[in-house]
Scaffold this motif. Sequence first.
Motif, PDB file in Angstrom:
ATOM      1  N   ALA A   7       0.425  -1.401  -0.252  1.00  0.00           N
ATOM      2  CA  ALA A   7       0.170   0.000  -0.059  1.00  0.00           C
ATOM      3  C   ALA A   7       1.123   1.190   0.208  1.00  0.00           C
ATOM      4  O   ALA A   7       0.839   2.025  -0.074  1.00  0.00           O
ATOM      5  N   PHE A   8       1.381   1.137   0.339  1.00  0.00           N
ATOM      6  CA  PHE A   8       2.525   2.733   0.672  1.00  0.00           C
ATOM      7  C   PHE A   8       2.941   2.955  -0.513  1.00  0.00           C
ATOM      8  O   PHE A   8       3.409   3.886  -1.239  1.00  0.00           O
ATOM      9  N   ASN A  49       2.480   1.862  -3.050  1.00  0.00           N
ATOM     10  CA  ASN A  49       1.516   1.785  -4.130  1.00  0.00           C
ATOM     11  C   ASN A  49       1.055   3.663  -4.756  1.00  0.00           C
ATOM     12  O   ASN A  49       1.070   3.955  -5.256  1.00  0.00           O
ATOM     13  N   ARG A  50       1.048   3.828  -3.038  1.00  0.00           N
ATOM     14  CA  ARG A  50       0.685   5.533  -2.469  1.00  0.00           C
ATOM     15  C   ARG A  50       1.546   5.898  -3.640  1.00  0.00           C
ATOM     16  O   ARG A  50       1.392   7.151  -4.446  1.00  0.00           O
ATOM     17  N   ARG A  51       3.049   5.802  -2.867  1.00  0.00           N
ATOM     18  CA  ARG A  51       4.120   6.276  -3.842  1.00  0.00           C
ATOM     19  C   ARG A  51       4.281   6.134  -5.990  1.00  0.00           C
ATOM     20  O   ARG A  51       4.521   7.500  -5.748  1.00  0.00           O
ATOM     21  N   GLN A  89       1.897   5.874  -7.691  1.00  0.00           N
ATOM     22  CA  GLN A  89       0.404   6.028  -7.767  1.00  0.00           C
ATOM     23  C   GLN A  89       1.077   7.648  -8.395  1.00  0.00           C
ATOM     24  O   GLN A  89      -0.194   8.044  -8.961  1.00  0.00           O
ATOM     25  N   SER A  90       1.227   8.352  -7.219  1.00  0.00           N
ATOM     26  CA  SER A  90       1.268   9.917  -7.845  1.00  0.00           C
ATOM     27  C   SER A  90       2.135  10.292  -8.757  1.00  0.00           C
ATOM     28  O   SER A  90       1.902  10.907  -9.064  1.00  0.00           O
ATOM     29  N   LYS A 134      -0.270   9.439 -12.253  1.00  0.00           N
ATOM     30  CA  LYS A 134      -1.072  10.219 -11.924  1.00  0.00           C
ATOM     31  C   LYS A 134      -0.826  11.868 -12.585  1.00  0.00           C
ATOM     32  O   LYS A 134      -1.415  12.143 -13.484  1.00  0.00           O
ATOM     33  N   GLN A 144      -2.099   1.410 -13.194  1.00  0.00           N
ATOM     34  CA  GLN A 144      -1.882   1.889 -11.925  1.00  0.00           C
ATOM     35  C   GLN A 144      -3.777   0.823 -11.827  1.00  0.00           C
ATOM     36  O   GLN A 144      -3.549   0.740 -10.025  1.00  0.00           O
ATOM     37  N   TRP A 164      -1.520  -2.262  -7.301  1.00  0.00           N
ATOM     38  CA  TRP A 164      -0.690  -2.490  -6.063  1.00  0.00           C
ATOM     39  C   TRP A 164      -2.041  -4.464  -5.746  1.00  0.00           C
ATOM     40  O   TRP A 164      -0.486  -4.907  -5.237  1.00  0.00           O
TER      41      TRP A 164
END
Length: 449
Positions: free
Chosen positions: A36-37, A39-41, A43-44, A47, A67, A71
Amino acid sequence: MPESIQSVINSTLAIIQQSNFWWQILALMLAIVISAFINRRIQSLLKAHSDSSHFTGIRHIAIRSLQRLLWPVVALLLIVPARAIMRGYMLPVNLLDIAIPILTALAAVRMAVYTLRKVFTANVLLRSSENVLTLFIWMLVILHLLGWLPTILTVMDNMAVSFGEFRISVLSAINLLLIIAVAFVVALWLAELINKQVQRMPGVTPSFKVGVSKFSRFLLITLAFLLALNAVGINLSSLAIFGGALGVGLGFGLQQIASNFISGFILVLDRSIKPGDIITVGDKFGWVQELKARYIVVRNREGVDTLIPNENLITSQVINWSYADPNVRIRVSVQISYDDDPAHAMEIMLNCAEASSRVLQDPAPAVRLIEFADSGIALELRVWVNDPINGFAQVRSDINLAIWKAFKEADITIPYPQRDLHIKSGLPESWADGKSLTMQDFPSQADSD
């Protein structure tokens, strides 16, 4: 409680009570948190790249696909080595063995739903329900991998009611909805494919294209519904009574909807109105944008879309400015003073017709003396244009401006409205005394023309 459900609960409790189970839970939780960590980095960053104008077409689709897969793929990359390490220490990994196909199925389902959404670009419902559809399919995959799906299906099949020889269960109802949904998706995809092929055909009229699109969509959706009913074992002959009741309902409650629907086919078949036409319906003027099953979309000069029911176009008078001949005549009226020469003014107005480049020379412009009005001599310039889709206000504006300037140079007067007032009796005393004159000062027998 059924024995099958009780056995599932007992086996689950037995697994939870084992200490090795919690080691696997710990490995899963660490993999989920770390993925999750990451994926968040990432994904930004993705995007930012997807919103950039440099990434279009295939690159944009590739980024969007990544995207959705990021995950579950990252989680798999963490769980697979964790399973290998636990196997090296002779620890059970049955829970991780289940998690790996679940994450793989999640990635496959998300990719499949995204691909389906890209195929149906015009289907707003599918785009908005992508996450719900993905979750539903994923839950089915999880239940199947855990071995619980047959038990749940059996329970749902036992929850049923019977109407004579006809039996309806929760399972059959869900099967019917799923089959109808799949059949409708396939029908809409085929209808959209046919529509795209027809739109690419050269030399085909817009009315024929709209007619083929409407008929194919209606036919395919009807066939999809009937095939879905037949697939779940519903006898179509038993729907005869329902069909009769539906016909009565159409005759009363749904009469207006049915009338608009049939009128839409009539408009397509007789080709009286087609996309791109300029029409006037009542006080609505604009361009026909689309022919829908129940209404047409007419856009005016302000960019406002008006939805006009198809029945109104059949039962009321419609002006189609581009039905057969695109040539349209525009009238420009003006008055001159009685002290001016009307022949000279008419010659000037005829020359002013060239102020607009849209005015045709064939038919040629013409000027007519219309009447001797109260305030002046009424003249009218008549010109023709062949592009009514661009409107008439600009042509009138250019010609009126040219006439104003030409009349100024020729000392031709455009008179103000005039009215002669004849007073039969003497002047009021207030006027003789130098006071201001009001309407109350005039006698009641004053006569005006």
